[in-house]
Enzyme design. Structure first.
Site, PDB file in Angstrom:
ATOM      1  N   SER A 181     -15.068  -7.957 -10.015  1.00 56.01           N
ATOM      2  CA  SER A 181     -14.965  -9.007 -11.002  1.00 56.01           C
ATOM      3  C   SER A 181     -15.252  -8.602 -12.688  1.00 56.01           C
ATOM      4  CB  SER A 181     -16.052 -10.111 -10.700  1.00 56.01           C
ATOM      5  OG  SER A 181     -17.300  -9.365 -10.756  1.00 56.01           O
ATOM      6  N   HIS A 209     -12.094 -13.441  -6.205  1.00 59.86           N
ATOM      7  CA  HIS A 209     -11.516 -13.610  -7.493  1.00 59.86           C
ATOM      8  C   HIS A 209      -9.876 -13.369  -7.353  1.00 59.86           C
ATOM      9  CE1 HIS A 209     -14.381 -14.093 -10.538  1.00 59.86           C
ATOM     10  NE2 HIS A 209     -15.171 -13.112  -9.932  1.00 59.86           N
ATOM     11  N   LYS A 240     -13.382 -21.237  -7.346  1.00 57.52           N
ATOM     12  CA  LYS A 240     -12.763 -20.567  -8.543  1.00 57.52           C
ATOM     13  C   LYS A 240     -11.304 -21.319  -8.716  1.00 57.52           C
ATOM     14  CE  LYS A 240     -15.797 -16.493  -8.871  1.00 57.52           C
ATOM     15  NZ  LYS A 240     -16.544 -16.035  -7.838  1.00 57.52           N
TER      16      LYS A 240
END
Ligand code: PLP
Length: 396
Positions: A181, A209, A240
């Protein structure tokens, strides 16, 4: 007399003195490309809202309908009376997407990672973990009684050395984030799977992610690396790209998921995902799977940003992930990055600076995150704000 208040104010002051204090800005708008805070209006370049689904009208509509049809909360864990049809559908939609046998939902990916290792890996087993894995992976591994090994970030020689050291374990698993990340770097999954095969180890990828927007169909880093059928276990978040509300999952072989439903503590002892979140997430997955449009916009925005920033002389970490770190190396980098990020807010762009200990000493950065919700003008405005803030802080 001992008072915790005095004790903690000293600790709090130490955090402030070290320049590590995190202030929370209050948003006065929904999460979207253009936000307002109590202090400013800004284009947001620090959300994980990669596909722009956090306020997508169809996601909102699905959630609103579910509120009426399914109520506000479950007031139960899944196995008592907290399972609705849509929880099962959501798990099925994820399995179908990833090509796995089954999926189990958690309240968050933090919980998924907290609940997966202890159940599957005991004292006769070995867990080999990338040094830059997410905090929840680290904590989850700590909860298991397995032997723990750590390899330097994406370092395949070191991974091999750790696999050698772990020889003789009953079960061995290699654990990695799909995308790291702070750097936006992709884990070398093909090499990891090769080594896993050679040593008879399993592979677990936390794809938080990446899920929804990495890989041609949004299936994540295993798809991007061509190893979707070689990764044993996936964990990831719905918080996310996939609507950004909350929820996490473990996906993999049916027996693994069945055992997690029986034994995994954050699943057994924590409330079921709220009906509106389940419904909104299902719609988000349907949108993300059903069309490449948002992924293409996201890629275009990322490529444009990287190109323009490079032209302006900024130092970026290489790559194509929408996490785009703008580097401020050297002794003074942490201060420069922080001041430039602050100055950029004055120019209507919201970004965040990261410095030691979140990233290594001397590698301070402003981590920009592109979104499909950004327009080309938004991207250009971000670059212009970088240039203006750099001129103000460093002199032109
Ligand atoms: C964000 C993130 C998590 C936590 O996800 P939540 O659903 O917010 O708990 C876990 N792992 C990785 C790699 C992440 O990036």
């Amino acid at each position: 007399m001992y008072t915790i208040k005095d004790d903690l104010s000293a600790t709090l002051q130490e955090i402030r003195d070290a320049g590590l204090w995190k202030d929370e800005r209050q948003l006065t708008s929904p999460q979207q490309a253009h936000i307002t805070t109590t202090k400013a209006q800004a284009i947001n370049f620090c959300a994980n809202n990669y596909l722009g689904l956090a306020d997508h009208p169809e996601v909102l509509a699905a959630a609103a309908d579910a509120l009426q049809e399914w109520g506000f909360g479950m007031a139960s864990v899944r196995f008592i009376c907290g399972t609705q049809e849509q929880h099962t559908r959501l798990e099925g939609a994820l399995s179908d997407w990833f090509g796995t046998e089954d999926t189990i939902l958690y309240s968050s990916c933090f919980d998924a990672n907290g609940g997966v290792f202890e159940v599957l890996f005991g004292k006769d087993d070995a867990i080999i973990s990338d040094a830059l894995n997410h905090a929840s992976v680290i904590d989850g591994i700590r909860l298991s009684k397995a032997a723990r090994y750590r390899y330097a970030n994406a370092d395949m020689d070191d991974l091999r050395a750790q696999l050698e050291a772990a020889r003789g374990a009953r079960r061995t698993v290699i654990v990695t984030d799909g995308i790291f990340s702070m750097d936006g770097y992709l884990a070398p999954l093909e090499q990891i799977c090769d080594l896993a095969e050679e040593y008879g180890a399993m592979v677990l990828v936390d794809d938080s992610h990446a899920v929804g927007f990495v890989g041609a169909g949004g299936g994540g880093t295993p798809e991007a690396c061509g190893v979707a059928d070689r990764v044993d276990l996936l964990t990831g978040t719905l918080g996310k790209a996939l609507g950004g509300a909350s929820g996490g999952y473990v996906s993999g072989p049916a027996e693994v998921i069945a055992l997690l439903r029986q034994r995994s503590r954050p699943y057994l002892f924590s409330n079921a995902v709220a009906p509106v979140v389940a419904a909104g997430s299902l719609k988000a997955i349907e949108i993300a799977r059903g069309s490449d449009e948002a992924r293409e916009t996201l890629q275009r925005n990322t490529a444009l940003f990287r190109e323009l920033m490079t032209e302006e002389g900024f130092e970026l970490l290489p790559g194509s992930h929408p996490i785009t770190p703008v580097m401020f190396p050297g002794e003074d980098g942490a201060r420069q990055a922080a001041q430039i990020a602050d100055a950029m807010l004055e120019h209507g762009v919201y970004v965040i600076a990261f410095s030691y200990p979140v990233v290594p000493q001397g590698q301070a950065r402003i981590r920009v995150q592109l979104s499909a919700a950004h327009s080309e003008d938004d991207v250009r405005a971000c670059v212009a704000a970088f240039v203006a803030a750099r001129d103000e802080v460093l002199g032109s």
